[in-house]
Design a protein around this motif. Structure first.
Motif, PDB file in Angstrom:
ATOM      1  N   GLY A 158      40.509   9.597 -36.111  1.00  0.00           N
ATOM      2  CA  GLY A 158      40.622   8.255 -36.489  1.00  0.00           C
ATOM      3  C   GLY A 158      39.740   7.301 -35.819  1.00  0.00           C
ATOM      4  N   SER A 159      39.011   7.593 -34.722  1.00  0.00           N
ATOM      5  CA  SER A 159      38.190   6.691 -34.083  1.00  0.00           C
ATOM      6  C   SER A 159      36.778   6.932 -34.723  1.00  0.00           C
ATOM      7  CB  SER A 159      37.964   6.941 -32.646  1.00  0.00           C
ATOM      8  OG  SER A 159      37.560   8.274 -32.552  1.00  0.00           O
ATOM      9  N   ASP A 160      35.636   5.887 -34.373  1.00  0.00           N
ATOM     10  CA  ASP A 160      34.600   5.901 -34.779  1.00  0.00           C
ATOM     11  C   ASP A 160      33.753   6.888 -33.922  1.00  0.00           C
ATOM     12  OD1 ASP A 160      31.959   5.822 -35.805  1.00  0.00           O
ATOM     13  OD2 ASP A 160      31.737   3.472 -35.283  1.00  0.00           O
ATOM     14  N   GLN A 161      33.190   8.133 -34.606  1.00  0.00           N
ATOM     15  CA  GLN A 161      32.598   9.282 -34.138  1.00  0.00           C
ATOM     16  C   GLN A 161      31.379   9.551 -34.812  1.00  0.00           C
ATOM     17  OE1 GLN A 161      36.416  11.734 -34.459  1.00  0.00           O
ATOM     18  NE2 GLN A 161      35.620  12.248 -32.324  1.00  0.00           N
ATOM     19  N   ARG A 162      30.723   8.500 -35.534  1.00  0.00           N
ATOM     20  CA  ARG A 162      29.583   8.917 -36.152  1.00  0.00           C
ATOM     21  C   ARG A 162      28.414   9.193 -35.240  1.00  0.00           C
ATOM     22  NH1 ARG A 162      25.267   5.416 -38.866  1.00  0.00           N
ATOM     23  NH2 ARG A 162      24.555   6.441 -40.666  1.00  0.00           N
ATOM     24  N   GLU A 163      28.295   8.488 -34.251  1.00  0.00           N
ATOM     25  CA  GLU A 163      27.093   8.907 -33.368  1.00  0.00           C
ATOM     26  C   GLU A 163      27.306  10.298 -32.977  1.00  0.00           C
ATOM     27  OE1 GLU A 163      25.400   7.824 -28.883  1.00  0.00           O
ATOM     28  OE2 GLU A 163      26.786   6.415 -29.828  1.00  0.00           O
ATOM     29  N   ALA A 164      28.496  10.743 -32.595  1.00  0.00           N
ATOM     30  CA  ALA A 164      28.686  12.441 -32.331  1.00  0.00           C
ATOM     31  C   ALA A 164      28.359  13.133 -33.303  1.00  0.00           C
ATOM     32  CB  ALA A 164      30.017  12.397 -31.786  1.00  0.00           C
ATOM     33  N   ARG A 201      42.334   7.232 -44.378  1.00  0.00           N
ATOM     34  CA  ARG A 201      41.008   7.056 -43.204  1.00  0.00           C
ATOM     35  C   ARG A 201      40.334   8.053 -43.153  1.00  0.00           C
ATOM     36  NH1 ARG A 201      43.320   4.255 -38.244  1.00  0.00           N
ATOM     37  NH2 ARG A 201      44.157   6.318 -38.009  1.00  0.00           N
ATOM     38  N   LEU A 202      41.061   9.459 -43.147  1.00  0.00           N
ATOM     39  CA  LEU A 202      40.481  10.675 -42.974  1.00  0.00           C
ATOM     40  C   LEU A 202      39.310  10.634 -44.229  1.00  0.00           C
ATOM     41  CD1 LEU A 202      40.146  13.146 -41.259  1.00  0.00           C
ATOM     42  CD2 LEU A 202      41.817  13.982 -42.343  1.00  0.00           C
ATOM     43  N   VAL A 203      39.824  10.826 -45.361  1.00  0.00           N
ATOM     44  CA  VAL A 203      39.071  10.742 -46.417  1.00  0.00           C
ATOM     45  C   VAL A 203      37.681   9.911 -46.352  1.00  0.00           C
ATOM     46  CG1 VAL A 203      38.551  10.284 -49.151  1.00  0.00           C
ATOM     47  CG2 VAL A 203      40.810  11.509 -48.092  1.00  0.00           C
ATOM     48  N   HIS A 204      37.729   8.732 -46.067  1.00  0.00           N
ATOM     49  CA  HIS A 204      36.744   7.758 -45.942  1.00  0.00           C
ATOM     50  C   HIS A 204      35.988   8.064 -44.684  1.00  0.00           C
ATOM     51  CE1 HIS A 204      34.601   4.167 -45.421  1.00  0.00           C
ATOM     52  NE2 HIS A 204      34.528   4.105 -44.358  1.00  0.00           N
ATOM     53  N   THR A 205      36.408   8.755 -43.538  1.00  0.00           N
ATOM     54  CA  THR A 205      35.615   9.388 -42.576  1.00  0.00           C
ATOM     55  C   THR A 205      34.823  10.405 -43.165  1.00  0.00           C
ATOM     56  OG1 THR A 205      37.135   8.568 -40.910  1.00  0.00           O
ATOM     57  CG2 THR A 205      35.418  10.237 -40.177  1.00  0.00           C
ATOM     58  N   LEU A 206      35.523  11.576 -43.812  1.00  0.00           N
ATOM     59  CA  LEU A 206      34.631  12.508 -44.074  1.00  0.00           C
ATOM     60  C   LEU A 206      33.724  12.312 -45.262  1.00  0.00           C
ATOM     61  CD1 LEU A 206      37.572  15.174 -44.159  1.00  0.00           C
ATOM     62  CD2 LEU A 206      35.393  15.666 -43.173  1.00  0.00           C
ATOM     63  N   ALA A 207      33.751  11.398 -46.125  1.00  0.00           N
ATOM     64  CA  ALA A 207      32.953  10.907 -47.074  1.00  0.00           C
ATOM     65  C   ALA A 207      31.812  10.468 -46.660  1.00  0.00           C
ATOM     66  CB  ALA A 207      33.615   9.816 -48.155  1.00  0.00           C
ATOM     67  N   ARG A 208      32.035   9.781 -45.331  1.00  0.00           N
ATOM     68  CA  ARG A 208      30.861   9.177 -44.878  1.00  0.00           C
ATOM     69  C   ARG A 208      30.073  10.266 -43.842  1.00  0.00           C
ATOM     70  NH1 ARG A 208      31.005   4.674 -39.623  1.00  0.00           N
ATOM     71  NH2 ARG A 208      29.096   3.882 -40.129  1.00  0.00           N
ATOM     72  N   MET A 209      30.767  10.952 -43.636  1.00  0.00           N
ATOM     73  CA  MET A 209      29.942  12.363 -42.833  1.00  0.00           C
ATOM     74  C   MET A 209      29.364  12.977 -43.967  1.00  0.00           C
ATOM     75  SD  MET A 209      32.438  14.310 -40.155  1.00  0.00           S
ATOM     76  CE  MET A 209      31.145  15.413 -39.587  1.00  0.00           C
ATOM     77  N   SER A 210      29.823  13.233 -45.008  1.00  0.00           N
ATOM     78  CA  SER A 210      29.188  14.107 -46.127  1.00  0.00           C
ATOM     79  C   SER A 210      27.901  13.331 -46.644  1.00  0.00           C
ATOM     80  CB  SER A 210      30.308  14.282 -47.381  1.00  0.00           C
ATOM     81  OG  SER A 210      31.511  15.145 -46.916  1.00  0.00           O
ATOM     82  N   GLU A 211      28.027  12.152 -46.678  1.00  0.00           N
ATOM     83  CA  GLU A 211      26.787  11.369 -47.177  1.00  0.00           C
ATOM     84  C   GLU A 211      25.521  11.460 -45.997  1.00  0.00           C
ATOM     85  OE1 GLU A 211      25.337   6.776 -48.193  1.00  0.00           O
ATOM     86  OE2 GLU A 211      27.393   7.282 -47.852  1.00  0.00           O
ATOM     87  N   ASP A 212      25.946  11.344 -44.929  1.00  0.00           N
ATOM     88  CA  ASP A 212      24.956  11.758 -43.770  1.00  0.00           C
ATOM     89  C   ASP A 212      24.531  12.825 -43.632  1.00  0.00           C
ATOM     90  OD1 ASP A 212      25.304   8.804 -42.667  1.00  0.00           O
ATOM     91  OD2 ASP A 212      26.908   9.382 -41.152  1.00  0.00           O
ATOM     92  N   GLY A 213      25.514  14.031 -43.844  1.00  0.00           N
ATOM     93  CA  GLY A 213      24.854  15.212 -43.879  1.00  0.00           C
ATOM     94  C   GLY A 213      23.966  15.840 -44.890  1.00  0.00           C
ATOM     95  N   ARG A 214      23.948  14.834 -46.013  1.00  0.00           N
ATOM     96  CA  ARG A 214      22.792  15.177 -47.138  1.00  0.00           C
ATOM     97  C   ARG A 214      21.349  15.182 -46.287  1.00  0.00           C
ATOM     98  NH1 ARG A 214      26.331  11.933 -50.105  1.00  0.00           N
ATOM     99  NH2 ARG A 214      27.983  13.171 -51.310  1.00  0.00           N
TER     100      ARG A 214
END
Length: 289
Positions: free
Chosen positions: A83-89, A116-129
């Motif tokens: 639930g924390s902001d782990q985008r940098e990691a 919130r988990l769905v939102h986090t994973l969606a953001r990860m998926s977008e970055d992962g592309r």
């Protein structure tokens, strides 16, 4: 090195957690595996960190070993989404994964807020592309996301994958094996990788003992009571399979290469049994147990 003609076979980092990735590549090659999983970020403070960021000496050595042996890296790990902001990691992990030519990043859902988990994973998926890497949500028996059904529902909303680990598949306390396999078959399109280990049928009685079993003492595929062949047979025939079987005791007893070879032998036996279950008239009977 003997290669599997039907599907890629892998050796997960957790099976030899204290073996640095360059050495893990060599051991995997000698034991007959096609790929490895790599832990590019430690999960606990006690773990040995492996610097595989672009430009690091360990990355260069790992890539050399990969070229020399033909062993590839398919998946990287591990990030606990709390639930924390782990985008940098995760961006750093993806940088390392791209350099290793990995395609999957394993995460687990510790965030009790599903939206919130769905939102986090969606953001990860977008970055992962940008990196050619797709997050894969692993259902873990002692985390809020514990079942295949819940992991799949979140993954479909977020546009990512799921990883199936047979330890947590068997330790989840909310559904029987028949229902679990039905859910697995229904969501097979989300599964890029199956992780195998074995163990006793009896479930540990506390979260603490579940964690200990998960991290340090699993059994060789085919030597426990998990019914692994039925799980394999419930998924597509060519799906990559990785052995994720930590055992501090057995590694000390057999050595790193001896343990890897023991795991490969067990894996081969499970896949051979799963092949017999795929014959006409046998699969339905097996999965109905």
């Amino acid at each position: 090195m003997t290669r599997n003609a039907r599907r890629p076979l892998g050796l997960a980092q957790l099976s030899l957690l204290n073996t640095a990735p360059p050495d893990l590549v060599g051991i995997a090659a000698e034991a007959g595996f096609d790929f490895i999983g790599v832990r590019v970020r430690p999960v606990t403070p006690a773990e040995r960190p492996y610097d595989l960021q672009p430009g690091s000496p360990m990355l260069r050595e790992t890539l050399v070993r990969m070229r020399d042996t033909g062993v590839t890296v398919r998946d990287i790990e591990f990030l606990l989404l709390d639930g924390s902001d782990q985008r940098e990691a995760w961006l750093r992990m993806m940088e390392a994964g791209q350099a290793l030519e990995a395609s999957s990043l394993t995460v687990a859902g510790a965030d009790p807020d599903a939206a919130r988990l769905v939102h986090t994973l969606a953001r990860m998926s977008e970055d992962g592309r940008e990196f050619g890497i797709t997050p894969a949500l692993e259902a873990i028996s002692y985390q809020p996301v514990a079942s295949i059904a819940k992991a799949a529902d979140i993954a479909r909303q977020a546009g990512c994958h799921i990883v199936v680990d047979t330890l947590h598949f068997n330790r989840y306390n909310g559904a029987g094996p028949v229902r679990q396999r039905e859910e697995l078959r229904a969501n097979a399109d989300l599964v890029p990788l199956l992780q195998l280990c074995d163990g006793p049928a009896e479930r540990p009685t506390s979260r603490e003992t579940l964690v200990i079993e998960s991290r340090s003492e699993r059994e060789v595929p085919g030597e426990g009571e998990f019914g692994l062949a039925e799980v394999v047979a419930a998924l597509p025939d060519g799906l990559p399979v990785s052995v994720e079987t930590p055992s501090d005791r057995r590694v000390a007893e057999l050595g790193e290469l001896g343990w890897a070879r023991r795991l490969k032998s067990g894996l081969d036996a499970v896949l051979a049994e799963a092949g017999t279950l795929r014959k006409p008239g046998t699969l339905h009977t097996a999965v109905a147990k």
